[in-house]
Design a protein around this motif. Structure first.
Motif, PDB file in Angstrom:
ATOM      1  N   HIS A  58      13.502  20.601   5.185  1.00  0.00           N
ATOM      2  CA  HIS A  58      12.250  19.877   4.990  1.00  0.00           C
ATOM      3  C   HIS A  58      12.024  19.571   3.518  1.00  0.00           C
ATOM      4  CE1 HIS A  58      11.144  20.748   9.127  1.00  0.00           C
ATOM      5  NE2 HIS A  58      11.439  22.015   8.913  1.00  0.00           N
ATOM      6  N   TYR A  59      10.978  18.797   3.272  1.00  0.00           N
ATOM      7  CA  TYR A  59      10.547  18.510   1.915  1.00  0.00           C
ATOM      8  C   TYR A  59       9.263  19.266   1.606  1.00  0.00           C
ATOM      9  CZ  TYR A  59      13.756  14.550   1.473  1.00  0.00           C
ATOM     10  OH  TYR A  59      14.860  13.767   1.403  1.00  0.00           O
ATOM     11  N   ASP A  60       9.119  19.688   0.358  1.00  0.00           N
ATOM     12  CA  ASP A  60       7.857  20.173  -0.172  1.00  0.00           C
ATOM     13  C   ASP A  60       7.372  19.102  -1.139  1.00  0.00           C
ATOM     14  OD1 ASP A  60       7.812  22.598   1.189  1.00  0.00           O
ATOM     15  OD2 ASP A  60       8.856  23.667  -0.405  1.00  0.00           O
ATOM     16  N   TYR A  61       6.061  19.049  -1.330  1.00  0.00           N
ATOM     17  CA  TYR A  61       5.469  18.006  -2.157  1.00  0.00           C
ATOM     18  C   TYR A  61       4.634  18.618  -3.268  1.00  0.00           C
ATOM     19  CZ  TYR A  61       6.878  15.181   1.806  1.00  0.00           C
ATOM     20  OH  TYR A  61       7.612  14.574   2.794  1.00  0.00           O
ATOM     21  N   GLN A  62       4.721  18.029  -4.451  1.00  0.00           N
ATOM     22  CA  GLN A  62       3.929  18.451  -5.591  1.00  0.00           C
ATOM     23  C   GLN A  62       3.134  17.245  -6.072  1.00  0.00           C
ATOM     24  OE1 GLN A  62       7.547  18.577  -6.016  1.00  0.00           O
ATOM     25  NE2 GLN A  62       7.483  20.398  -4.738  1.00  0.00           N
ATOM     26  N   VAL A  63       1.846  17.465  -6.309  1.00  0.00           N
ATOM     27  CA  VAL A  63       0.978  16.410  -6.815  1.00  0.00           C
ATOM     28  C   VAL A  63       0.425  16.874  -8.154  1.00  0.00           C
ATOM     29  CG1 VAL A  63      -1.103  15.048  -6.397  1.00  0.00           C
ATOM     30  CG2 VAL A  63       0.376  15.687  -4.476  1.00  0.00           C
ATOM     31  N   THR A  69      -4.262  19.389 -13.158  1.00  0.00           N
ATOM     32  CA  THR A  69      -4.281  20.099 -11.883  1.00  0.00           C
ATOM     33  C   THR A  69      -2.970  19.849 -11.150  1.00  0.00           C
ATOM     34  OG1 THR A  69      -6.687  20.016 -11.675  1.00  0.00           O
ATOM     35  CG2 THR A  69      -5.437  20.247  -9.626  1.00  0.00           C
ATOM     36  N   GLU A  70      -2.425  20.916 -10.553  1.00  0.00           N
ATOM     37  CA  GLU A  70      -1.190  20.827  -9.773  1.00  0.00           C
ATOM     38  C   GLU A  70      -1.465  21.308  -8.355  1.00  0.00           C
ATOM     39  OE1 GLU A  70       1.854  23.102 -11.703  1.00  0.00           O
ATOM     40  OE2 GLU A  70       1.476  22.161 -13.634  1.00  0.00           O
ATOM     41  N   LEU A  71      -0.994  20.549  -7.380  1.00  0.00           N
ATOM     42  CA  LEU A  71      -1.140  20.929  -5.982  1.00  0.00           C
ATOM     43  C   LEU A  71       0.234  20.942  -5.331  1.00  0.00           C
ATOM     44  CD1 LEU A  71      -3.543  18.482  -6.566  1.00  0.00           C
ATOM     45  CD2 LEU A  71      -4.395  19.717  -4.610  1.00  0.00           C
ATOM     46  N   ASP A  72       0.457  21.908  -4.446  1.00  0.00           N
ATOM     47  CA  ASP A  72       1.699  21.988  -3.682  1.00  0.00           C
ATOM     48  C   ASP A  72       1.360  21.926  -2.205  1.00  0.00           C
ATOM     49  OD1 ASP A  72       3.607  22.399  -5.815  1.00  0.00           O
ATOM     50  OD2 ASP A  72       2.727  24.380  -6.056  1.00  0.00           O
ATOM     51  N   PHE A  73       2.119  21.100  -1.482  1.00  0.00           N
ATOM     52  CA  PHE A  73       1.948  20.946  -0.039  1.00  0.00           C
ATOM     53  C   PHE A  73       3.278  21.208   0.647  1.00  0.00           C
ATOM     54  CE2 PHE A  73      -1.200  18.167  -1.985  1.00  0.00           C
ATOM     55  CZ  PHE A  73      -2.351  18.467  -1.281  1.00  0.00           C
ATOM     56  N   ASP A  74       3.217  21.729   1.883  1.00  0.00           N
ATOM     57  CA  ASP A  74       4.446  21.920   2.642  1.00  0.00           C
ATOM     58  C   ASP A  74       4.842  20.612   3.317  1.00  0.00           C
ATOM     59  OD1 ASP A  74       2.933  21.640   5.004  1.00  0.00           O
ATOM     60  OD2 ASP A  74       3.128  23.740   5.580  1.00  0.00           O
ATOM     61  N   TYR A  75       5.883  20.646   4.110  1.00  0.00           N
ATOM     62  CA  TYR A  75       6.424  19.443   4.731  1.00  0.00           C
ATOM     63  C   TYR A  75       5.454  18.761   5.692  1.00  0.00           C
ATOM     64  CZ  TYR A  75       7.390  22.088   9.006  1.00  0.00           C
ATOM     65  OH  TYR A  75       7.264  22.838  10.155  1.00  0.00           O
ATOM     66  N   GLN A  76       4.467  19.503   6.189  1.00  0.00           N
ATOM     67  CA  GLN A  76       3.477  18.919   7.093  1.00  0.00           C
ATOM     68  C   GLN A  76       2.233  18.433   6.354  1.00  0.00           C
ATOM     69  OE1 GLN A  76       3.150  22.395   9.674  1.00  0.00           O
ATOM     70  NE2 GLN A  76       4.153  21.220  11.302  1.00  0.00           N
ATOM     71  N   GLY A  77       2.170  18.705   5.053  1.00  0.00           N
ATOM     72  CA  GLY A  77       1.013  18.308   4.266  1.00  0.00           C
ATOM     73  C   GLY A  77      -0.053  19.371   4.173  1.00  0.00           C
ATOM     74  N   VAL A  78       0.288  20.603   4.533  1.00  0.00           N
ATOM     75  CA  VAL A  78      -0.650  21.729   4.450  1.00  0.00           C
ATOM     76  C   VAL A  78      -0.631  22.264   3.016  1.00  0.00           C
ATOM     77  CG1 VAL A  78      -1.155  24.063   5.281  1.00  0.00           C
ATOM     78  CG2 VAL A  78      -0.327  22.316   6.868  1.00  0.00           C
ATOM     79  N   LEU A  79      -1.810  22.483   2.444  1.00  0.00           N
ATOM     80  CA  LEU A  79      -1.913  22.994   1.081  1.00  0.00           C
ATOM     81  C   LEU A  79      -1.276  24.374   0.979  1.00  0.00           C
ATOM     82  CD1 LEU A  79      -3.163  22.564  -1.797  1.00  0.00           C
ATOM     83  CD2 LEU A  79      -5.067  23.960  -0.963  1.00  0.00           C
TER      84      LEU A  79
END
Length: 140
Positions: A58-63, A69-79
């Motif tokens: 899967h992919y993880d996402y960083q915003v 501010t840094e946010l990390d989300f899992d592959y489903q978009g859960v914080l």
């Protein structure tokens, strides 16, 4: 000479593999749940960039936002985590039970980082104190 070539080849392949592992993406490529979260709590114009990194299948996402501010989300978009550095985490993200506990026991300090783990929730206050809670918001 062969050893030098082998080392250089290994380094080159490692760099190429790492570069392929992390990509910059647009907002529309984030999972829908992460997009909804960002629109609810932040101004989309404040997004500096979004990264996607392969984590196994899967992919993880960083915003990253303009205010650092840094946010990390899992592959489903859960914080998975939010780090607001010196700013308070926006109201509504940290469970009310945790916010109430912090206010009752620590007064003025506020939550600047919130991490969701499988077995616990962790917050860091602006005074540097880190607190751990279970998923029901009870202090551990």
């Amino acid at each position: 000479m062969k050893k030098i070539f082998a080392v250089l080849a290994t380094l080159t392949l490692s760099l190429v593999a790492c570069a392929d592992n992390h990509q910059l993406i647009g907002l529309s490529e984030l999972p829908a749940q992460a997009q909804t979260f960002l629109r609810k709590y932040f101004n989309i114009a404040d997004v500096r960039y979004i990264g996607r990194e392969r984590d196994g299948l899967h992919y993880d996402y960083q915003v990253y936002l303009k205010n650092a501010t840094e946010l990390d989300f899992d592959y489903q978009g859960v914080l998975e985590s939010i780090d607001c550095k010196r700013n308070p985490v926006p109201e509504g993200i940290v469970p009310a039970a945790i916010v109430n506990y912090v206010q009752m026991h620590y007064g003025d300090p506020f939550v600047v980082e919130y991490v969701v783990e499988h077995r616990y929730l962790q917050v860091e206050l602006n005074n540097g104190l880190e607190l751990v809670f279970d998923h029901e918001g009870r202090f551990v």
